[in-house]
Scaffold this motif. Sequence first.
Motif, PDB file in Angstrom:
ATOM      1  N   LEU A 107      41.037  24.312  39.445  1.00  0.00           N
ATOM      2  CA  LEU A 107      41.867  25.284  40.067  1.00  0.00           C
ATOM      3  C   LEU A 107      42.248  25.058  41.523  1.00  0.00           C
ATOM      4  O   LEU A 107      41.420  24.527  42.426  1.00  0.00           O
ATOM      5  N   LEU A 108      43.371  25.221  41.696  1.00  0.00           N
ATOM      6  CA  LEU A 108      44.011  25.376  43.227  1.00  0.00           C
ATOM      7  C   LEU A 108      44.581  26.778  43.566  1.00  0.00           C
ATOM      8  O   LEU A 108      44.753  27.513  42.576  1.00  0.00           O
ATOM      9  N   ALA A 109      44.291  26.796  45.044  1.00  0.00           N
ATOM     10  CA  ALA A 109      44.679  28.316  45.501  1.00  0.00           C
ATOM     11  C   ALA A 109      45.316  28.342  46.637  1.00  0.00           C
ATOM     12  O   ALA A 109      45.090  27.223  47.490  1.00  0.00           O
TER      13      ALA A 109
ATOM     14  N   PRO B 117      45.608  26.831  37.524  1.00  0.00           N
ATOM     15  CA  PRO B 117      45.069  25.643  36.856  1.00  0.00           C
ATOM     16  C   PRO B 117      45.645  24.484  36.734  1.00  0.00           C
ATOM     17  O   PRO B 117      46.910  24.197  36.970  1.00  0.00           O
ATOM     18  N   THR B 118      44.785  23.310  36.924  1.00  0.00           N
ATOM     19  CA  THR B 118      45.289  22.180  37.041  1.00  0.00           C
ATOM     20  C   THR B 118      44.198  21.271  36.515  1.00  0.00           C
ATOM     21  O   THR B 118      43.154  21.707  36.078  1.00  0.00           O
ATOM     22  N   ASP B 119      44.264  19.834  36.722  1.00  0.00           N
ATOM     23  CA  ASP B 119      43.155  19.004  36.002  1.00  0.00           C
ATOM     24  C   ASP B 119      43.113  17.837  37.057  1.00  0.00           C
ATOM     25  O   ASP B 119      43.962  17.086  37.052  1.00  0.00           O
ATOM     26  N   GLU B 120      41.931  17.885  37.862  1.00  0.00           N
ATOM     27  CA  GLU B 120      41.873  16.954  38.947  1.00  0.00           C
ATOM     28  C   GLU B 120      41.539  15.421  38.238  1.00  0.00           C
ATOM     29  O   GLU B 120      41.737  14.521  39.031  1.00  0.00           O
ATOM     30  N   ARG B 121      41.292  15.292  36.908  1.00  0.00           N
ATOM     31  CA  ARG B 121      41.327  13.850  36.508  1.00  0.00           C
ATOM     32  C   ARG B 121      42.456  13.159  36.340  1.00  0.00           C
ATOM     33  O   ARG B 121      42.453  11.970  36.117  1.00  0.00           O
ATOM     34  N   ARG B 122      43.638  13.865  36.466  1.00  0.00           N
ATOM     35  CA  ARG B 122      44.854  13.175  36.264  1.00  0.00           C
ATOM     36  C   ARG B 122      45.371  13.147  37.836  1.00  0.00           C
ATOM     37  O   ARG B 122      46.093  14.255  38.141  1.00  0.00           O
TER      38      ARG B 122
END
Lengths: 496, 382
Positions: free
Chosen positions: A342-344, A391-396
């Motif tokens: 999650l970024l904010a 929402p996002t995905d730090e693994r990418r």
Amino acid sequence: MMPIFDLPPDRLTEDLVERTMYARDLAPVPEIMTRSFFQTLPDAIVRPANATQVADVIRQAASLQLPVTPRAAGSTSYYNAVPVRGGLVLDVNSLRYDISLDTARQTVRVLPGTTWFELDDTLRRQGAAVRSYPSSAIAATVGGWVSTQGHGIGSLQYGAIADQLVSLQVVLPTGELRELTRNSDPPLSWFVAAEGTLGVITTVELGVRPRPAAESHHLFSFDDLDALGTGVQSLSHSQPRPYTVFFADAGYLALLERAGFHAPGARRQEAGGPPPASRLLSPASYPAGMLMVSFQGEPAAVNQGRDGLARLPGRELPSELALEEWSLRLYHLRNKRGGPSLLATDIWLPLRNLAAYLAGVRKLAVRSRQQIGSYGLAITPEWGQVMSIYPTDERRTAAYLAAIGFTKRLHDLGAHYGGRPYGVGLWNTPYLSRLFSRTDLRELRRRKALLDPHGIMNPGKLYAAPFPLWPVTFAPAATALSLAHTTFLRGERRSP
Amino acid sequence: MSDSTFFQGLDAETTICAHCGFCRAVCPTYAGVGWESCSPRGRVHLTQLMLSGTPVSSEQMTRLFQCTVCSACTQVCPTRIDLRQFWLAARAEATRRNLAPPGLGLAQANVANTGNVYGYPNDERAGWAEYMDDAPADLYQRETAEVLYFVGCSTAFSPRVQPIAESLVRLMSAAEVDFTILGGDEVCCGFPLQVAGMPDRFHDVVESNLAQVRAREASTIVFNCPACRLMWQEEYARHLPGVRMLHATELLAELSAAGRLPLNELNQTVTYHDPCDLARNGGVYEAPRQLLAAIPGLKLIEAHERRERGMCCGGGGDMEMVDPALSQRVATTTVDKLAATGAGTIITACPQCVRTLSRGAERSAPGVAVLDIVELLARALT
């Protein structure tokens, strides 16, 4: 090795794995943004047991001009408590409890590593309660919140933490232990929101309130954002002043469902399975916004506040939903389950522009195809604290890096509506000119130079943007990343 | 907070973890150690390092095992990670990579070689019954029975808690329950291996115990050990459809409610400690309290930290094998808070809690007694 520190072995470590845990906070940041420019890995961690040991450590660090980054819960996301020039991390969590309530004066003295939840829990057993607390109260410490802006639940009725402080005991960058009051030299106000750059807080004395004799919580849903904005504004000015006013938009409710939780006021979804993407992006599935208002205090005042709600636009939801929402007031991070990252952006915003800002966020979400949710609190009659999350995905890693750039779009949108970032740390230094006037910034730098001439306390934060966060380099880089992010999202949505 | 918790695998959950530190504030072993690596979020970080292939030593990975699996962290986790499942999976992964503390291998060897975690001759499992003056000739070992009492390794072999078994059989006998024990046919339930991260090592013990239960034709299995009950519910229940698996307090509360457990007056003041594996992990909060309320004259003073917020005794999750000193520090903290109620006796409902809290009381509250609820009830038996 750091043999200089006269501490028991269990209070200093140079273990590499241990140090990596102090080189991050809530927001995971790709190494390309950290290790390329900053030394986020501390050389050692010290864990003093008391104020005397804190003073000893600071004195020795000062003699070596060794950077010291104070850290409590580490529950912010701007690297406020993460070193950028190595050195020591000073973990203050051993300075916990010693809660001493003065019932007659309605004040309490407490060690800074005590969490807000622990403090309130203890006070309530003695007939008192904290006046306000952060929405991360289970983890956030008393000293940590004083070191930030200190606005949260209860601030609408009782003001910021700065208004509640009676005295602070601090260790100055020289190692000198001082008791500060509002009228001391320096005054305690210098240490509020100083983010550990002027010293280490070792005791806090603050005002408390009687344990509320009554409380009442109410939840409303709104079909349009203007009505939500009007409702928040009118409640923020109303008398008796509500204890807290919480608001959220449809995007927030959609994110709740994405994460697998019930969204209050949402139209019933089909049974079984996760909600379809079309539902998550469709405003028609959710009310435009929701508002929770809480009154606390004497029964007569609480009843008066409740009676005044009849004039509020919006539809009141059943009381059990309001109670449930109140019980979840510290758990907004549950949205992260839908991320998995999650970024904010966390901004101060004039409440008169709340509806316009939220409408702007909705337009940005549609245009960029980025799901965004916003929620926040009215913290003064005029100002709100608004968190916009996506929402996002730090693994990418590449996509995540681009997604980080998107925060600038939200900050710029907030600025357009009179907003400014909440908190500085490292990552908000590019926005210093939005946060402070030139005069204010000059004054802050003067205090820093006066108290910490060698710049050992939490260097690289708050006062100036370090490279590559200079506005001239940061703005084009963040804009390019943001463009890459939205291009990527559009491509992703088009692909089957 | 919502009761729903999730576990989508280690990789997903290490990413979902917000590193917010809610867990850190309630973790009993973090409080006893103080380093970030010994907080739940630190252990998640450690797991992430392990999964990513970052070199970590078995000494560093010991932090993962310096945890009582008490689930206080799960209770407050805002992203609703089922951290109990997380710890079990992470420990299994660490064990698979040879990063588990060496002492746990001994427990596994003991179970494999002897059928119990202590390495004692398993035939002596019913030794406690032999010491009883009033035990029947069959030492409670019958061919078939409605209720099978699974005694568990601690209660069977540890002298400090053997009186729990004696007390429970007296209570069941008084209530005319048709029950049996397995004696030397009982083997370790596998719980110590489950929490040691050896899920592939307890297949044999599960099969052995299942065969014994089926042969006894029992419709109910009762446990005085909450960890055994939890293990049976998680790993055995699917093989025994229709068989009830109850903690002793649940069975005794049923008997009490049915008027089959007449109790005498006990004029004393007690406090109650919720065992983690019975309460937070097992969901049993009311039955022990109903039983305490059924004893005439007994005064219960509840601790502030109770039920979902109950404090760990320090003895769960194989902690005694991994770090006995830390286990004791946690126990002492818990005893201090329970003793602060002013009660002269701490009642709990778990043999492991009795053992660790008793040692804690010896150090920090010498005048305070620690008893299992089953022992207390047996004292009140008419």
